[in-house]
Design an enzyme around this catalytic site. Structure first.
Site, PDB file in Angstrom:
ATOM      1  N   LEU A  65       0.844  -1.206   0.000  1.00 19.22           N
ATOM      2  CA  LEU A  65       0.000   0.000   0.000  1.00 19.22           C
ATOM      3  C   LEU A  65       0.879   1.256   0.000  1.00 19.22           C
ATOM      4  CD1 LEU A  65      -2.509  -1.465   2.598  1.00 19.22           C
ATOM      5  CD2 LEU A  65      -3.002  -0.987   0.177  1.00 19.22           C
ATOM      6  N   PRO A  66       0.275   2.418  -0.293  1.00 18.12           N
ATOM      7  CA  PRO A  66       1.095   3.622  -0.457  1.00 18.12           C
ATOM      8  C   PRO A  66       1.885   4.062   0.784  1.00 18.12           C
ATOM      9  CG  PRO A  66      -1.068   3.946  -1.463  1.00 18.12           C
ATOM     10  CD  PRO A  66      -1.131   2.645  -0.706  1.00 18.12           C
ATOM     11  N   THR A  94       6.484   0.636   2.077  1.00 19.99           N
ATOM     12  CA  THR A  94       7.491   1.415   2.795  1.00 19.99           C
ATOM     13  C   THR A  94       6.753   2.406   3.678  1.00 19.99           C
ATOM     14  OG1 THR A  94       9.053   1.245   0.976  1.00 19.99           O
ATOM     15  CG2 THR A  94       9.443   2.991   2.581  1.00 19.99           C
ATOM     16  N   LYS A 169      15.283  -0.138   5.545  1.00 18.23           N
ATOM     17  CA  LYS A 169      14.895   0.443   4.256  1.00 18.23           C
ATOM     18  C   LYS A 169      15.142   1.958   4.221  1.00 18.23           C
ATOM     19  CE  LYS A 169      12.426   1.270   0.468  1.00 18.23           C
ATOM     20  NZ  LYS A 169      12.797   0.904  -0.863  1.00 18.23           N
ATOM     21  N   LYS A 244       9.693  10.848  -0.405  1.00 22.16           N
ATOM     22  CA  LYS A 244       8.889  10.198   0.655  1.00 22.16           C
ATOM     23  C   LYS A 244       9.815   9.457   1.634  1.00 22.16           C
ATOM     24  CE  LYS A 244       6.105   6.137   1.424  1.00 22.16           C
ATOM     25  NZ  LYS A 244       5.647   4.866   0.906  1.00 22.16           N
TER      26      LYS A 244
HETATM   27  P1  NAD Z   1       1.002   2.553  -6.151  1.00 23.37           P
HETATM   28  O1  NAD Z   1       0.350   3.836  -5.750  1.00 23.37           O
HETATM   29  O2  NAD Z   1       1.255   2.278  -7.588  1.00 23.37           O
HETATM   30  O3  NAD Z   1       0.116   1.313  -5.576  1.00 23.37           O
HETATM   31  C1  NAD Z   1      -0.582   1.322  -4.367  1.00 23.37           C
HETATM   32  C2  NAD Z   1      -1.908   0.608  -4.617  1.00 23.37           C
HETATM   33  O4  NAD Z   1      -2.603   0.500  -3.368  1.00 23.37           O
HETATM   34  C3  NAD Z   1      -2.838   1.361  -5.571  1.00 23.37           C
HETATM   35  O5  NAD Z   1      -3.179   0.520  -6.659  1.00 23.37           O
HETATM   36  C4  NAD Z   1      -4.046   1.718  -4.706  1.00 23.37           C
HETATM   37  O6  NAD Z   1      -5.276   1.694  -5.424  1.00 23.37           O
HETATM   38  C5  NAD Z   1      -3.985   0.629  -3.660  1.00 23.37           C
HETATM   39  N1  NAD Z   1      -4.707   0.970  -2.431  1.00 23.37           N
HETATM   40  C6  NAD Z   1      -4.646   2.108  -1.706  1.00 23.37           C
HETATM   41  N2  NAD Z   1      -5.471   2.022  -0.628  1.00 23.37           N
HETATM   42  C7  NAD Z   1      -6.037   0.794  -0.687  1.00 23.37           C
HETATM   43  C8  NAD Z   1      -6.977   0.106   0.132  1.00 23.37           C
HETATM   44  N3  NAD Z   1      -7.505   0.692   1.229  1.00 23.37           N
HETATM   45  N4  NAD Z   1      -7.349  -1.137  -0.217  1.00 23.37           N
HETATM   46  C9  NAD Z   1      -6.847  -1.729  -1.327  1.00 23.37           C
HETATM   47  N5  NAD Z   1      -5.957  -1.128  -2.149  1.00 23.37           N
HETATM   48  C10 NAD Z   1      -5.562   0.114  -1.831  1.00 23.37           C
HETATM   49  O7  NAD Z   1       2.344   2.473  -5.308  1.00 23.37           O
HETATM   50  P2  NAD Z   1       3.620   1.517  -5.576  1.00 23.37           P
HETATM   51  O8  NAD Z   1       4.592   2.213  -6.443  1.00 23.37           O
HETATM   52  O9  NAD Z   1       3.125   0.157  -5.941  1.00 23.37           O
HETATM   53  O10 NAD Z   1       4.254   1.492  -4.107  1.00 23.37           O
HETATM   54  C11 NAD Z   1       3.694   0.721  -3.061  1.00 23.37           C
HETATM   55  C12 NAD Z   1       4.638   0.779  -1.869  1.00 23.37           C
HETATM   56  O11 NAD Z   1       5.913   0.260  -2.244  1.00 23.37           O
HETATM   57  C13 NAD Z   1       4.879   2.194  -1.336  1.00 23.37           C
HETATM   58  O12 NAD Z   1       4.914   2.148   0.063  1.00 23.37           O
HETATM   59  C14 NAD Z   1       6.241   2.558  -1.936  1.00 23.37           C
HETATM   60  O13 NAD Z   1       6.942   3.499  -1.154  1.00 23.37           O
HETATM   61  C15 NAD Z   1       6.939   1.210  -1.944  1.00 23.37           C
HETATM   62  N6  NAD Z   1       8.015   1.062  -2.936  1.00 23.37           N
HETATM   63  C16 NAD Z   1       7.849   1.515  -4.212  1.00 23.37           C
HETATM   64  C17 NAD Z   1       8.879   1.357  -5.133  1.00 23.37           C
HETATM   65  C18 NAD Z   1       8.717   1.852  -6.555  1.00 23.37           C
HETATM   66  O14 NAD Z   1       9.724   1.919  -7.269  1.00 23.37           O
HETATM   67  N7  NAD Z   1       7.501   2.160  -7.009  1.00 23.37           N
HETATM   68  C19 NAD Z   1      10.072   0.723  -4.766  1.00 23.37           C
HETATM   69  C20 NAD Z   1      10.198   0.223  -3.464  1.00 23.37           C
HETATM   70  C21 NAD Z   1       9.158   0.400  -2.558  1.00 23.37           C
END
Ligand code: NAD
Length: 298
Positions: A65-66, A94, A169, A244
């Site tokens: 999740l975000p 994260t 992390k 972030k």
């Molecule tokens: P993203 O915004 O693409 O995906 C998050 C998903 O969660 C979305 O599809 C959203 O609809 C869903 N969501 C939100 N609230 C929800 C709920 N209540 N119930 C069900 N679904 C829900 O984000 P991301 O890029 O996939 O990142 C996710 C996590 O991973 C974050 O914490 C980010 O910091 C971490 N991260 C991202 C990366 C990267 O390169 N994108 C790398 C390492 C870590």
């Protein structure tokens, strides 16, 4: 570990859930976005109508999740009241260390095992199943956590108890944010001094300035063909994401009373680059700002 509930199918979670299905596991997936859910279904996951439905007969629940507030809410209101207590709960988002520890305490109080397991590697590694996992959990639970995340991972570390995965992390990404700015400043200075930046890369890569930001992810186009600098800084690890993580590091440092002046400077510089329009660009694009060039929004 055959029945996996996967919650959060965004840029990262989509590829991770697909790899669980590819490994032959029965995946029940849920996301608030119907498009994300359809994509997961096309990759072999089952579609759940809610978090409650996804988790009801799971061996393991994985969330991606975000940020902290989403994780706190989804666990308190949807996962803990509906999952069987035998389910292993793994949060890969994260988030701040405090939220991770609060969710762990709530889960343990309800009779669940919980792990914070943030990842390093980005969307390409999420799709390829080659993420690095940093896990905070009870020692006895680690083998089960490793087994649950195996289809998504290249390497898995147990960093320590609850919250230690998130601590690892944000400390790692603080090093990355600071070292990228250092490399960019040096490249910009080399250019001003009339030294070919590609030649500087070659020399420093084999001298004491060597680091990952220089040798594996060079922000100057050319020396490292796979780096985002060669494709207009598109894709990769977005500046907004780096910002972030740097904010999380600063919040944690303030609470712990740790001195992180370079981390604070890095956060300030990335915040400025974000305000100038660089939020959607790969974080190595901060080179453009440090060279005094106008930022092309991405
Ligand atoms: P993203 O915004 O693409 O995906 C998050 C998903 O969660 C979305 O599809 C959203 O609809 C869903 N969501 C939100 N609230 C929800 C709920 N209540 N119930 C069900 N679904 C829900 O984000 P991301 O890029 O996939 O990142 C996710 C996590 O991973 C974050 O914490 C980010 O910091 C971490 N991260 C991202 C990366 C990267 O390169 N994108 C790398 C390492 C870590």
């Amino acid at each position: 570990m055959t029945r996996i509930a996967f919650i959060g199918l965004g840029n990262m979670g989509g590829g991770m859930a697909a790899n669980q299905a590819k490994a032959g596991r029965e995946v029940m997936a849920f996301d608030l976005s119907p498009a994300a859910l359809d994509k997961a279904a096309a990759a072999g996951c089952g579609k759940a109508a809610s978090v409650a439905e996804a988790v009801q007969s799971a061996d393991a629940v994985i969330t991606m999740l975000p940020a902290g507030p989403h994780v706190r809410q989804v666990y308190a209101e949807q996962i803990l009241p509906n999952a069987p207590t035998s389910a292993l709960l793994i949060d890969c988002s994260t988030i701040d260390v405090e939220s991770a520890r609060a969710v762990a305490a709530q889960a343990n109080a309800g009779g669940f095992r919980f792990a914070d397991a943030p990842v390093s590697g980005g969307t390409a590694a999420a799709e390829a199943g080659t993420l690095a996992f940093m896990v905070g959990c009870d020692e006895a639970d680690f083998p089960a956590v490793e087994d649950a995340i195996k289809p998504m991972s290249r390497v898995t570390f147990r960093a320590g108890d609850h919250g230690a995965g998130q601590a690892a992390k944000i400390c790692n990404n603080m090093v990355l944010g600071i070292s990228m700015i250092g490399v960019c400043e040096a490249l910009a200075l080399a250019e001003k001094l009339g030294l070919d930046p590609a030649k500087f890369h070659e020399i420093s890569s084999q001298s004491s300035g060597q680091c990952w930001s220089l040798t594996s992810y060079c922000p100057w186009p050319g020396p490292v063909p796979t780096a985002p600098s060669n494709r207009g800084y598109e894709g990769g690890f977005a500046t907004a994401m780096m910002l972030k993580d740097l904010k999380l590091a600063q919040e944690a440092a303030a609470k712990a009373g740790a001195a992180t002046p370079l981390g604070a400077s890095a956060e300030g510089l990335y915040a400025l680059f974000d305000r100038l329009g660089g939020g959607g660009k790969d974080f190595s694009a901060i080179l453009e700002m440090l060279r005094g060039r106008s930022v092309q929004p991405g």
